[in-house]
Scaffold this active site. Structure first.
Site, PDB file in Angstrom:
ATOM      1  N   SER A 137       0.844  -1.187  -0.168  1.00 26.39           N
ATOM      2  CA  SER A 137       0.238   0.017   0.098  1.00 26.39           C
ATOM      3  C   SER A 137       0.776   1.275  -0.053  1.00 26.39           C
ATOM      4  O   SER A 137       2.054   1.347   0.590  1.00 26.39           O
ATOM      5  CB  SER A 137      -0.943  -0.144   1.188  1.00 26.39           C
ATOM      6  N   TYR A 163      -1.968  -0.679  10.571  1.00 28.56           N
ATOM      7  CA  TYR A 163      -2.037  -1.370   9.024  1.00 28.56           C
ATOM      8  C   TYR A 163      -0.859  -0.861   8.152  1.00 28.56           C
ATOM      9  O   TYR A 163      -0.232  -1.722   7.533  1.00 28.56           O
ATOM     10  CB  TYR A 163      -3.259  -0.653   8.339  1.00 28.56           C
ATOM     11  N   LYS A 167       2.169  -3.423   6.638  1.00 27.20           N
ATOM     12  CA  LYS A 167       2.507  -3.521   5.389  1.00 27.20           C
ATOM     13  C   LYS A 167       4.156  -3.473   4.982  1.00 27.20           C
ATOM     14  O   LYS A 167       4.908  -3.927   4.511  1.00 27.20           O
ATOM     15  CB  LYS A 167       1.804  -2.662   4.295  1.00 27.20           C
ATOM     16  N   ASP A 311      -4.600  11.788   8.129  1.00 28.48           N
ATOM     17  CA  ASP A 311      -4.824  12.009   6.653  1.00 28.48           C
ATOM     18  C   ASP A 311      -3.545  13.023   6.370  1.00 28.48           C
ATOM     19  O   ASP A 311      -3.001  13.946   7.112  1.00 28.48           O
ATOM     20  CB  ASP A 311      -5.914  12.707   6.564  1.00 28.48           C
TER      21      ASP A 311
HETATM   22  C1  WQD Z   1      -9.559   9.537   0.801  1.00 27.13           C
HETATM   23  C2  WQD Z   1      -9.884  11.041   1.176  1.00 27.13           C
HETATM   24  C3  WQD Z   1     -10.100  11.602   3.348  1.00 27.13           C
HETATM   25  C4  WQD Z   1     -14.000   9.533   3.783  1.00 27.13           C
HETATM   26  C5  WQD Z   1      -6.904   4.547   2.696  1.00 27.13           C
HETATM   27  C6  WQD Z   1      -5.845   3.902   3.197  1.00 27.13           C
HETATM   28  C7  WQD Z   1      -4.875   3.187   2.070  1.00 27.13           C
HETATM   29  C8  WQD Z   1      -6.030   2.207   1.128  1.00 27.13           C
HETATM   30  C9  WQD Z   1      -7.251   3.389   0.772  1.00 27.13           C
HETATM   31  C10 WQD Z   1      -6.056  -0.072   1.816  1.00 27.13           C
HETATM   32  C11 WQD Z   1      -9.068  11.692   2.090  1.00 27.13           C
HETATM   33  C12 WQD Z   1     -11.615  11.794   2.474  1.00 27.13           C
HETATM   34  C13 WQD Z   1     -12.927   9.795   3.377  1.00 27.13           C
HETATM   35  C14 WQD Z   1     -14.821  10.410   4.433  1.00 27.13           C
HETATM   36  C15 WQD Z   1     -13.562  12.336   3.629  1.00 27.13           C
HETATM   37  N1  WQD Z   1      -6.613   1.187   2.064  1.00 27.13           N
HETATM   38  N2  WQD Z   1     -12.744  11.193   3.201  1.00 27.13           N
HETATM   39  N3  WQD Z   1     -14.880  11.515   4.134  1.00 27.13           N
HETATM   40  O1  WQD Z   1      -7.343   7.534   3.749  1.00 27.13           O
HETATM   41  O2  WQD Z   1      -6.212   8.024   1.323  1.00 27.13           O
HETATM   42  O3  WQD Z   1      -6.157   5.542   2.164  1.00 27.13           O
HETATM   43  O4  WQD Z   1      -7.771   3.914   1.890  1.00 27.13           O
HETATM   44  O5  WQD Z   1      -5.488  -0.492   1.145  1.00 27.13           O
HETATM   45  O6  WQD Z   1      -4.033   2.174   2.411  1.00 27.13           O
HETATM   46  O7  WQD Z   1      -4.584   4.657   3.919  1.00 27.13           O
HETATM   47  O8  WQD Z   1      -8.586   6.880   1.574  1.00 27.13           O
HETATM   48  O9  WQD Z   1     -10.882   6.837   0.867  1.00 27.13           O
HETATM   49  O10 WQD Z   1     -10.272   6.961   3.360  1.00 27.13           O
HETATM   50  O11 WQD Z   1      -9.793   9.030   2.047  1.00 27.13           O
HETATM   51  O12 WQD Z   1     -13.574  13.486   3.360  1.00 27.13           O
HETATM   52  O13 WQD Z   1     -15.875   9.724   4.905  1.00 27.13           O
HETATM   53  O14 WQD Z   1     -11.274  11.102   1.190  1.00 27.13           O
HETATM   54  O15 WQD Z   1      -9.867  12.564   4.114  1.00 27.13           O
HETATM   55  O16 WQD Z   1      -8.609  12.962   1.926  1.00 27.13           O
HETATM   56  P1  WQD Z   1      -7.049   7.082   2.223  1.00 27.13           P
HETATM   57  P2  WQD Z   1      -9.919   7.278   2.063  1.00 27.13           P
END
Ligand code: WQD
Length: 356
Positions: A137, A163, A167, A311
């Site tokens: 990841s 997590y 990895k 984040d």
């Molecule tokens: C994306 C953007 C949030 C939810 C994570 C893991 C990564 C992979 C993918 C496993 C960010 C914003 C999110 C919400 C929001 N997972 N957001 N409201 O955090 O980039 O990555 O998931 O393999 O390893 O780290 O993905 O989709 O959670 O967030 O505003 O209800 O959307 O702040 O900017 P992320 P995400």
């Protein structure tokens, strides 16, 4: 057993989101696929039936998929699966992946993800299976020190959750394994943000409970399951103040695994090599919400909320090494990611849990 001519591939965690989608291009490319999963995060089938995602895949590929309900922590059962099949390679998807949860139960994440991987690698070694694709990841990069992120970006620094650390530790174990035995050839795929669904609409991301990730949450607001989505911060130094990420269509990601497998089988190389899988483009939260509203014709209600701990402002990759080394590049657009997600969510508003 001589597995040099085999095209039989084991997918650990193959009933999960990325694993189930990857079965399709693997079979279309002539591989025989065997799936092993403990079903901790996949919808079980009826008595005597394969898990629902696997049954859906079987409909799409028109042939049965061999499935074992086995946990990587069950060494003997895992070894018995290898006794039954002459695997040329393993694609290792299995693991827990909820970032927030990993901060609450880190020991579970290390036991399942790290100890489970050690069991797998030991059994592979005992069966002389030494070609591996590992599902890693982009979180191993931590807070980006520069953008776009290349494979030479430092890893393992300031990792904020169990997590990401799991990895990173597994990547280190793989490096040590390859240094100890030159017969191993491992491709480590560092995913950016996998989203979307198979274009048929009968297979997609089916999170249990409240989605942690943006796209499934947006889809559930659009379909009417949830009233509104919280946007975690709009004061980042980005195009519109909201978080920017490198979203990658799940079918592009799935095809990337086929390219990695073909490289393992055709190149006369050894050791471990890490490759970013992403589009190289970044989109903000509000841009995703806007695109999803456009393709679904539904207004996706949102509210600006506080930033989410852990984040970063922006994360997107330099995808040029995947192109030069694997001959792979992402083809699908954000619009297609949203269209395919919407088709899946519209067909299965509650996911698989209530509809088989
Ligand atoms: C994306 C953007 C949030 C939810 C994570 C893991 C990564 C992979 C993918 C496993 C960010 C914003 C999110 C919400 C929001 N997972 N957001 N409201 O955090 O980039 O990555 O998931 O393999 O390893 O780290 O993905 O989709 O959670 O967030 O505003 O209800 O959307 O702040 O900017 P992320 P995400």
């Amino acid at each position: 057993m001589d597995n040099s001519k085999s095209k039989c591939v084991l997918l650990t965690g193959g009933a999960g989101y990325v694993g189930s989608h990857t079965i399709i291009p693997l079979i279309e490319s002539g591989y025989e696929v065997v799936v092993l999963d403990n079903l901790s995060n996949a919808c079980k089938g009826d008595e005597g039936q394969n898990p629902v995602p696997i049954s859906q895949v079987e409909k799409l590929v028109g042939k049965p998929v061999t499935f074992y309900n086995v946990d990587l922590l069950d060494y003997d059962s895992l070894s018995k699966v290898f006794d039954k099949h002459n695997f040329c390679c393993v694609i290792h998807f299995a693991g827990l992946k909820a970032v927030g949860e990993s901060c609450i139960i880190p020991l579970t994440y290390y036991r399942v993800n790290v100890s489970g991987s050690i069991n797998l690698f030991q059994v592979m070694k005992e069966h002389n299976v030494k070609k591996l694709v590992f599902s890693s990841s982009s979180t191993v990069y931590g807070e980006p020190q520069f953008l776009p992120i290349t494979e030479s970006h430092p890893v393992g620094q300031n990792l904020l959750n169990g997590y990401a650390k799991s990895k990173y530790y597994i990547e280190g174990i793989i490096q040590d394994l390859c240094n100890s035995d030159k017969e191993w050839f491992v491709i480590i795929l560092r995913y950016f943000n996998p989203v979307g669904a198979h274009p048929s609409g009968i297979l997609g991301e089916d999170p249990t409970g409240i989605p942690n990730n943006l796209m499934p949450y947006v889809a559930q607001v659009a379909v009417g399951n949830r009233p509104c989505i919280n946007v975690f911060g709009n004061d980042y130094n980005t195009v519109d103040g909201t978080g920017v990420r490198d979203y990658l269509h799940i079918m592009d990601l799935a095809e990337g695994h086929v390219s990695a497998l073909q490289k393992l089988q055709n190149a006369d190389e050894n050791g471990a090599i890490a490759i970013n899988l992403g589009t190289g483009n970044g989109y903000s939260v509000l841009q995703v919400i806007d695109m999803f509203s456009q393709v679904s014709g539904q207004k996706v209600k949102y509210a600006i909320a506080d930033r989410r701990a852990g984040d970063c402002a922006s994360s997107y990759c330099d995808a040029s090494f995947a192109k030069s080394y694997l001959g792979w590049e992402a083809k699908r657009t954000l619009k297609e990611m949203c269209e395919d997600t919407w088709r899946w969510q519209s067909l299965y508003p509650q996911g698989f849990s209530t509809k088989k």
